[in-house]
Write a protein that holds these residues in place. Structure first.
Motif, PDB file in Angstrom:
ATOM      1  N   GLN A   1       0.833  -1.203   0.000  1.00  0.00           N
ATOM      2  CA  GLN A   1       0.000   0.000   0.000  1.00  0.00           C
ATOM      3  C   GLN A   1       0.869   1.255   0.000  1.00  0.00           C
ATOM      4  OE1 GLN A   1      -2.681  -0.212   3.317  1.00  0.00           O
ATOM      5  NE2 GLN A   1      -3.928  -1.826   2.421  1.00  0.00           N
ATOM      6  N   PRO A   2       0.705   2.107  -1.017  1.00  0.00           N
ATOM      7  CA  PRO A   2       1.559   3.299  -1.126  1.00  0.00           C
ATOM      8  C   PRO A   2       1.499   4.203   0.101  1.00  0.00           C
ATOM      9  CG  PRO A   2       0.370   2.929  -3.172  1.00  0.00           C
ATOM     10  CD  PRO A   2      -0.206   1.979  -2.167  1.00  0.00           C
ATOM     11  N   GLY A   3       0.296   4.352   0.688  1.00  0.00           N
ATOM     12  CA  GLY A   3       0.180   5.238   1.845  1.00  0.00           C
ATOM     13  C   GLY A   3       1.024   4.765   3.016  1.00  0.00           C
ATOM     14  N   LEU A   4       0.945   3.476   3.325  1.00  0.00           N
ATOM     15  CA  LEU A   4       1.722   2.920   4.433  1.00  0.00           C
ATOM     16  C   LEU A   4       3.201   2.913   4.088  1.00  0.00           C
ATOM     17  CD1 LEU A   4       1.779   1.592   7.216  1.00  0.00           C
ATOM     18  CD2 LEU A   4       1.331  -0.611   6.097  1.00  0.00           C
ATOM     19  N   ARG A   5       3.508   2.520   2.884  1.00  0.00           N
ATOM     20  CA  ARG A   5       4.909   2.504   2.428  1.00  0.00           C
ATOM     21  C   ARG A   5       5.548   3.878   2.560  1.00  0.00           C
ATOM     22  NH1 ARG A   5       4.792   2.396  -3.646  1.00  0.00           N
ATOM     23  NH2 ARG A   5       4.470   4.610  -3.221  1.00  0.00           N
ATOM     24  N   ASP A   6       4.855   4.899   2.058  1.00  0.00           N
ATOM     25  CA  ASP A   6       5.399   6.253   2.093  1.00  0.00           C
ATOM     26  C   ASP A   6       5.484   6.788   3.517  1.00  0.00           C
ATOM     27  OD1 ASP A   6       5.516   6.044  -0.633  1.00  0.00           O
ATOM     28  OD2 ASP A   6       3.750   7.273  -1.017  1.00  0.00           O
ATOM     29  N   ARG A   7       4.542   6.375   4.349  1.00  0.00           N
ATOM     30  CA  ARG A   7       4.571   6.800   5.754  1.00  0.00           C
ATOM     31  C   ARG A   7       5.836   6.264   6.428  1.00  0.00           C
ATOM     32  NH1 ARG A   7      -0.272   5.585  10.172  1.00  0.00           N
ATOM     33  NH2 ARG A   7       0.841   6.309  12.065  1.00  0.00           N
ATOM     34  N   LEU A   8       6.146   4.989   6.188  1.00  0.00           N
ATOM     35  CA  LEU A   8       7.337   4.413   6.798  1.00  0.00           C
ATOM     36  C   LEU A   8       8.607   5.073   6.270  1.00  0.00           C
ATOM     37  CD1 LEU A   8       5.313   2.326   7.837  1.00  0.00           C
ATOM     38  CD2 LEU A   8       6.958   0.530   7.233  1.00  0.00           C
ATOM     39  N   ALA A   9       8.646   5.322   4.972  1.00  0.00           N
ATOM     40  CA  ALA A   9       9.829   5.972   4.397  1.00  0.00           C
ATOM     41  C   ALA A   9      10.034   7.354   4.999  1.00  0.00           C
ATOM     42  CB  ALA A   9       9.691   6.061   2.877  1.00  0.00           C
ATOM     43  N   ALA A  10       8.941   8.072   5.239  1.00  0.00           N
ATOM     44  CA  ALA A  10       9.040   9.412   5.826  1.00  0.00           C
ATOM     45  C   ALA A  10       9.516   9.342   7.276  1.00  0.00           C
ATOM     46  CB  ALA A  10       7.691  10.120   5.743  1.00  0.00           C
ATOM     47  N   VAL A  11       8.988   8.378   8.039  1.00  0.00           N
ATOM     48  CA  VAL A  11       9.428   8.197   9.423  1.00  0.00           C
ATOM     49  C   VAL A  11      10.933   7.933   9.478  1.00  0.00           C
ATOM     50  CG1 VAL A  11       9.302   6.629  11.405  1.00  0.00           C
ATOM     51  CG2 VAL A  11       7.206   7.429  10.307  1.00  0.00           C
ATOM     52  N   LEU A  12      11.440   7.269   8.453  1.00  0.00           N
ATOM     53  CA  LEU A  12      12.856   6.893   8.413  1.00  0.00           C
ATOM     54  C   LEU A  12      13.674   7.875   7.577  1.00  0.00           C
ATOM     55  CD1 LEU A  12      12.398   3.030   8.017  1.00  0.00           C
ATOM     56  CD2 LEU A  12      12.712   4.370  10.103  1.00  0.00           C
ATOM     57  N   ASP A  13      13.246   9.153   7.593  1.00  0.00           N
ATOM     58  CA  ASP A  13      14.011  10.221   6.925  1.00  0.00           C
ATOM     59  C   ASP A  13      14.220   9.928   5.445  1.00  0.00           C
ATOM     60  OD1 ASP A  13      14.261  11.650   9.348  1.00  0.00           O
ATOM     61  OD2 ASP A  13      15.982  10.431   9.915  1.00  0.00           O
ATOM     62  N   ASP A  14      13.114   9.616   4.769  1.00  0.00           N
ATOM     63  CA  ASP A  14      13.136   9.344   3.332  1.00  0.00           C
ATOM     64  C   ASP A  14      14.070   8.195   2.973  1.00  0.00           C
ATOM     65  OD1 ASP A  14      11.280  11.374   2.710  1.00  0.00           O
ATOM     66  OD2 ASP A  14      12.875  12.881   2.792  1.00  0.00           O
ATOM     67  N   ALA A  15      13.888   7.092   3.660  1.00  0.00           N
ATOM     68  CA  ALA A  15      14.657   5.877   3.360  1.00  0.00           C
ATOM     69  C   ALA A  15      14.378   5.440   1.929  1.00  0.00           C
ATOM     70  CB  ALA A  15      14.259   4.761   4.327  1.00  0.00           C
ATOM     71  N   PRO A  16      15.354   4.815   1.269  1.00  0.00           N
ATOM     72  CA  PRO A  16      15.130   4.358  -0.106  1.00  0.00           C
ATOM     73  C   PRO A  16      14.020   3.315  -0.188  1.00  0.00           C
ATOM     74  CG  PRO A  16      17.208   3.509   0.769  1.00  0.00           C
ATOM     75  CD  PRO A  16      16.705   4.521   1.746  1.00  0.00           C
ATOM     76  N   VAL A  17      13.287   3.336  -1.299  1.00  0.00           N
ATOM     77  CA  VAL A  17      12.187   2.407  -1.541  1.00  0.00           C
ATOM     78  C   VAL A  17      12.561   1.526  -2.727  1.00  0.00           C
ATOM     79  CG1 VAL A  17       9.737   2.205  -2.128  1.00  0.00           C
ATOM     80  CG2 VAL A  17      10.513   4.066  -0.629  1.00  0.00           C
ATOM     81  N   LEU A  18      12.431   0.218  -2.574  1.00  0.00           N
ATOM     82  CA  LEU A  18      12.885  -0.690  -3.620  1.00  0.00           C
ATOM     83  C   LEU A  18      12.049  -1.966  -3.636  1.00  0.00           C
ATOM     84  CD1 LEU A  18      16.112  -2.528  -2.410  1.00  0.00           C
ATOM     85  CD2 LEU A  18      14.794  -1.025  -0.919  1.00  0.00           C
ATOM     86  N   PRO A  19      11.948  -2.608  -4.813  1.00  0.00           N
ATOM     87  CA  PRO A  19      11.221  -3.885  -4.895  1.00  0.00           C
ATOM     88  C   PRO A  19      12.133  -5.033  -4.503  1.00  0.00           C
ATOM     89  CG  PRO A  19      12.013  -3.270  -7.057  1.00  0.00           C
ATOM     90  CD  PRO A  19      12.420  -2.156  -6.120  1.00  0.00           C
ATOM     91  N   THR A  20      11.539  -6.222  -4.354  1.00  0.00           N
ATOM     92  CA  THR A  20      12.317  -7.420  -4.057  1.00  0.00           C
ATOM     93  C   THR A  20      11.832  -8.585  -4.907  1.00  0.00           C
ATOM     94  OG1 THR A  20      12.969  -9.015  -2.343  1.00  0.00           O
ATOM     95  CG2 THR A  20      10.791  -8.018  -2.123  1.00  0.00           C
ATOM     96  N   GLY A  21      12.767  -9.439  -5.271  1.00  0.00           N
ATOM     97  CA  GLY A  21      12.417 -10.638  -6.021  1.00  0.00           C
ATOM     98  C   GLY A  21      12.154 -11.834  -5.131  1.00  0.00           C
ATOM     99  N   ALA A  22      12.278 -11.654  -3.824  1.00  0.00           N
ATOM    100  CA  ALA A  22      12.082 -12.760  -2.880  1.00  0.00           C
ATOM    101  C   ALA A  22      10.662 -12.742  -2.330  1.00  0.00           C
ATOM    102  CB  ALA A  22      13.087 -12.653  -1.735  1.00  0.00           C
ATOM    103  N   GLY A  23      10.124 -13.923  -2.062  1.00  0.00           N
ATOM    104  CA  GLY A  23       8.795 -14.016  -1.467  1.00  0.00           C
ATOM    105  C   GLY A  23       8.859 -13.928   0.045  1.00  0.00           C
ATOM    106  N   HIS A  24       7.771 -13.468   0.664  1.00  0.00           N
ATOM    107  CA  HIS A  24       7.741 -13.283   2.110  1.00  0.00           C
ATOM    108  C   HIS A  24       6.318 -13.490   2.633  1.00  0.00           C
ATOM    109  CE1 HIS A  24      11.765 -11.481   2.020  1.00  0.00           C
ATOM    110  NE2 HIS A  24      11.359 -10.791   0.977  1.00  0.00           N
TER     111      HIS A  24
END
Length: 397
Positions: free
Chosen positions: A322-345
């Motif tokens: 979810q972009p809203g949650l993702r962006d919220r976390l990145a902002a909390v972490l001082d604009d941490a980098p955002v990246l995809p992953t090829g691994a399943g979780h």
């Protein structure tokens, strides 16, 4: 809280480690995996956390007395065969350390915070990745899960019964009723992350496909090469085709497991079974990749006088967090980098089930994973604890 993380990490790292390779063997419901689980339950008891389990053995330990939906973090304790120390356990130990950090600060969460440990995420014993979370969410029906067999032919139902776990209790998990948000911290499994901590944008679609190549058993010394119907040749050319097609598509294709019958040195095999792990950036590319590999396998089988059958064992579509949650976390972490992953979780399974879900990644300097060489610097691990504590504080304030 440095001592909290480092002490726990050293304690857990001794469980299931192969002294010869340095890799880990913690298949689901094996003695080493159970020892790691017991370690986790002891840690939760030491902290006075309220531990809850479902019928399959997924665990969530709660900080906070309310029964209201809360924020759950954690990962898994099982490993691939001869795997690394960080894949899974890093998220569990970091979750406990983050709770320690918040408690030491005097933080009082407005909603409960849970620390989770989910079973058989790797699928190394029963062949189904994210088995615990798939059953918990109802994606994998209980009857199909219980019928899964390990390499020794033991059904999951029997493995559970031997441990005193009633298979009748396996099914969709009541733990999810309290999972208002899920955040999984994980070691990054490539070299894309250059900062200590990053945030996941998506999980590539991926699947496991069983290729069964059938031919004719014959004598290795007396059968002319032109008279053979050798399924090993069909498999070998398919493996080469998979490598080429994945490179052309910018995707991933791996034949990492093989079974040969009759498996004799001096015999042309009658059957070769090979498991393909395929991943791509989109569902369309994944399907195109599989189609191309299958087509070339069939064409080669026709020339070899063999046959090939392709059976999907698990297929997971793309997960867009979810972009809203993702962006919220990145902002909390001082604009941490955002990246995809090829691994399943497990995070991908929970996200698909409609639970607001996010992931944090801790830098992996070599990019090596699913190997004894998997590694993360201690300073980066501690930065991951800091980041997770900050995220939990924001989500539970």
């Amino acid at each position: 809280m440095t001592d909290s993380f480092e002490a726990m990490w050293a304690d857990l790292a001794a469980i299931g480690k192969d002294p010869a390779t340095g890799g880990y063997h913690r298949g689901g419901w094996t003695p080493t995996e159970r020892a790691a689980t017991n370690w986790f339950t002891d840690q939760c008891a030491t902290r006075g956390l309220s531990l809850e389990s479902d019928g399959l053995g997924n665990l969530v330990a709660w900080w906070g007395s309310s029964d209201a939906p809360g924020v759950v973090t954690g990962s898994h304790l099982d490993s691939v065969i001869d795997g690394g120390a960080f894949d899974g356990p890093l998220g569990v130990v970091s979750a406990l350390a983050a709770v320690d950090r918040l408690r030491a600060e005097g933080f009082v969460p407005s909603v409960p915070i849970g620390v989770g440990a989910f079973v058989e995420e790797e699928g190394s014993r029963f062949g189904m990745p994210c088995l615990g979370s798939r059953v918990a969410t109802g994606v994998l029906p209980a009857e199909k899960a219980l019928a899964l067999k390990d390499r020794a032919g033991t059904p999951l139902s029997e493995a559970l019964s031997k441990l005193g776990i009633d298979p009748a209790g396996v099914g969709p998990s009541p733990l999810l009723e309290r999972m208002g948000t899920f955040v999984e911290l994980h070691v990054e499994q490539g070299r894309a992350l250059t900062a200590p901590v990053g945030v996941a944008s998506s999980i590539w679609p991926h699947g496991r496909f069983r290729f069964t190549f059938t031919g004719e058993a014959n004598h290795a010394g007396t059968t002319l090469m032109e008279d053979r119907h050798d399924p090993m040749m069909t498999y070998a050319m398919t493996a080469l085709a998979a490598n080429k097609q994945a490179r052309l598509a910018g995707a991933r294709a791996t034949f990492g497991r093989l079974s040969v019958e009759p498996n004799g040195t001096n015999a042309v095999p009658s059957q070769v079974t090979a498991w393909l792990d395929a991943r791509a950036a989109t569902d369309e590319v994944l399907q195109s990749l599989l189609s191309a590999i299958t087509r070339q396998a069939v064409e080669r089988a026709e020339r070899d006088g063999t046959s090939v059958e392709v059976t999907p064992e698990s297929v997971s579509p793309i997960v867009e967090f979810q972009p809203g949650l993702r962006d919220r976390l990145a902002a909390v972490l001082d604009d941490a980098p955002v990246l995809p992953t090829g691994a399943g979780h497990d995070a991908g399974v929970f996200s698909d089930a409609g639970i607001p879900t996010a992931m944090l990644f801790v830098r992996n300097p070599t990019g090596i994973s699913h190997s004894p060489a998997e590694y993360a610097e201690m300073d980066d691990c501690l930065a991951g604890v800091d980041a997770l504590a900050a995220v939990l504080k924001d989500l539970a304030k």
